[in-house]
Design a protein around this motif. Structure first.
Motif, mmCIF file in Angstrom:
data_model
loop_
_atom_site.group_PDB
_atom_site.id
_atom_site.type_symbol
_atom_site.label_atom_id
_atom_site.label_comp_id
_atom_site.label_asym_id
_atom_site.label_seq_id
_atom_site.Cartn_x
_atom_site.Cartn_y
_atom_site.Cartn_z
ATOM 1 N N CYS A 56 0.836 -1.207 0.000
ATOM 2 C CA CYS A 56 0.000 0.000 0.000
ATOM 3 C C CYS A 56 0.872 1.259 0.000
ATOM 4 C CB CYS A 56 -0.895 -0.027 1.235
ATOM 5 S SG CYS A 56 -2.063 1.305 1.350
ATOM 6 N N THR A 57 1.849 1.292 0.846
ATOM 7 C CA THR A 57 2.756 2.444 0.918
ATOM 8 C C THR A 57 3.659 2.505 -0.307
ATOM 9 O OG1 THR A 57 2.706 2.348 3.320
ATOM 10 C CG2 THR A 57 4.508 3.590 2.317
ATOM 11 N N ALA A 58 4.160 1.372 -0.742
ATOM 12 C CA ALA A 58 5.038 1.346 -1.920
ATOM 13 C C ALA A 58 4.291 1.838 -3.159
ATOM 14 C CB ALA A 58 5.577 -0.068 -2.145
ATOM 15 N N ASP A 59 3.066 1.368 -3.341
ATOM 16 C CA ASP A 59 2.284 1.802 -4.500
ATOM 17 C C ASP A 59 1.962 3.289 -4.417
ATOM 18 O OD1 ASP A 59 2.258 -0.743 -5.628
ATOM 19 O OD2 ASP A 59 0.365 -1.296 -4.679
ATOM 20 N N GLY A 60 1.589 3.763 -3.233
ATOM 21 C CA GLY A 60 1.287 5.177 -3.057
ATOM 22 C C GLY A 60 2.498 6.058 -3.283
ATOM 23 N N ARG A 62 5.108 5.262 -5.168
ATOM 24 C CA ARG A 62 5.412 5.187 -6.601
ATOM 25 C C ARG A 62 4.533 6.149 -7.398
ATOM 26 N NH1 ARG A 62 3.179 1.824 -10.212
ATOM 27 N NH2 ARG A 62 2.380 0.440 -8.608
ATOM 28 N N LEU A 63 3.305 6.352 -6.932
ATOM 29 C CA LEU A 63 2.402 7.297 -7.586
ATOM 30 C C LEU A 63 2.673 8.749 -7.182
ATOM 31 C CD1 LEU A 63 -0.980 5.360 -7.293
ATOM 32 C CD2 LEU A 63 0.439 5.643 -9.337
ATOM 33 N N GLY A 64 3.532 8.948 -6.182
ATOM 34 C CA GLY A 64 3.877 10.304 -5.752
ATOM 35 C C GLY A 64 2.852 10.953 -4.849
ATOM 36 N N LEU A 65 2.061 10.158 -4.150
ATOM 37 C CA LEU A 65 1.011 10.720 -3.311
ATOM 38 C C LEU A 65 1.553 11.576 -2.173
ATOM 39 C CD1 LEU A 65 -1.527 7.754 -3.158
ATOM 40 C CD2 LEU A 65 -1.445 9.703 -4.725
ATOM 41 N N GLN A 66 2.759 11.281 -1.715
ATOM 42 C CA GLN A 66 3.364 12.077 -0.643
ATOM 43 C C GLN A 66 3.570 13.527 -1.073
ATOM 44 O OE1 GLN A 66 4.838 9.725 -2.408
ATOM 45 N NE2 GLN A 66 6.853 10.452 -3.065
ATOM 46 N N LYS A 67 3.572 13.766 -2.373
ATOM 47 C CA LYS A 67 3.772 15.121 -2.894
ATOM 48 C C LYS A 67 2.477 15.911 -2.986
ATOM 49 C CE LYS A 67 7.671 13.570 -5.661
ATOM 50 N NZ LYS A 67 8.141 13.300 -7.026
ATOM 51 N N LYS A 110 -4.763 -2.549 -12.410
ATOM 52 C CA LYS A 110 -3.805 -1.997 -13.362
ATOM 53 C C LYS A 110 -2.608 -1.396 -12.643
ATOM 54 C CE LYS A 110 -6.426 -1.118 -17.494
ATOM 55 N NZ LYS A 110 -6.698 -0.131 -18.534
ATOM 56 N N ILE A 111 -2.865 -0.701 -11.557
ATOM 57 C CA ILE A 111 -1.756 -0.097 -10.801
ATOM 58 C C ILE A 111 -0.888 -1.181 -10.183
ATOM 59 C CG2 ILE A 111 -1.182 1.236 -8.729
ATOM 60 C CD1 ILE A 111 -3.588 3.037 -9.462
ATOM 61 N N ARG A 112 -1.486 -2.179 -9.609
ATOM 62 C CA ARG A 112 -0.714 -3.258 -8.980
ATOM 63 C C ARG A 112 -0.022 -4.140 -9.990
ATOM 64 N NH1 ARG A 112 -0.957 -5.359 -4.088
ATOM 65 N NH2 ARG A 112 1.153 -5.855 -4.668
ATOM 66 N N GLY A 113 -0.694 -4.421 -11.110
ATOM 67 C CA GLY A 113 -0.142 -5.343 -12.090
ATOM 68 C C GLY A 113 0.577 -4.677 -13.240
ATOM 69 N N GLY A 114 0.453 -3.382 -13.322
ATOM 70 C CA GLY A 114 1.044 -2.659 -14.434
ATOM 71 C C GLY A 114 0.010 -2.393 -15.503
ATOM 72 N N ILE A 115 0.178 -1.348 -16.225
ATOM 73 C CA ILE A 115 -0.771 -0.960 -17.248
ATOM 74 C C ILE A 115 -0.909 -2.075 -18.265
ATOM 75 C CG2 ILE A 115 -1.290 0.736 -19.052
ATOM 76 C CD1 ILE A 115 -1.462 1.790 -16.132
#
Length: 121
Positions: A56-60, A62-67, A110-115
């Motif tokens: 959950c944290t790794a995916d978030g 990777r999407l840049g949610l912390q920004k 899609k996010i977990r498995g890739g586009i």
């Protein structure tokens, strides 16, 4: 994205819905992959994807949610609980906006498995 530390008007409810969407998506994809999966193995897969400390944290991140998540000055936007809450809230928002949890689950896959690839759990 707004964290509870920033405002009373925040994404907590969407995060709760998103967590349910994610868990349902993982369960469904696991059963599609192996209809004979044991209840224990299914629960373990759901628990793994739901852990704040892991995917959950790794995916978030990777999407840049912390920004983009708004937090109070005393809150670290890169904290796993903050990122994971924002990640889950995205899927809650998708479900609300589309009126369909299936669409949110598809996007999670899609996010977990890739586009363009099916989710691997």
């Amino acid at each position: 994205m707004t964290h509870a530390s920033f405002s009373g008007e925040n994404n907590k409810a969407l995060s709760i819905l998103g967590a349910s969407v994610i868990e349902t998506s993982v369960a469904l994809q696991s059963l599609i992959k192996d209809v004979d999966i044991s209840a224990k193995d299914l629960n373990n897969r759901i628990a793994e994807v739901s852990k704040v400390e892991s995917s959950c944290t790794a995916d978030g991140t990777r999407l840049g949610l912390q920004k983009i998540v708004r937090v109070s000055p005393k809150t670290d936007a890169t904290a796993p609980a903050v990122i994971c809450g924002a990640f889950r809230a995205i899927f809650g928002a998708i479900a609300v906006d589309t009126g369909c949890s299936d669409e949110a689950g598809r996007i999670f896959g899609k996010i977990r498995g890739g586009i363009g690839r099916a989710m691997t759990v």
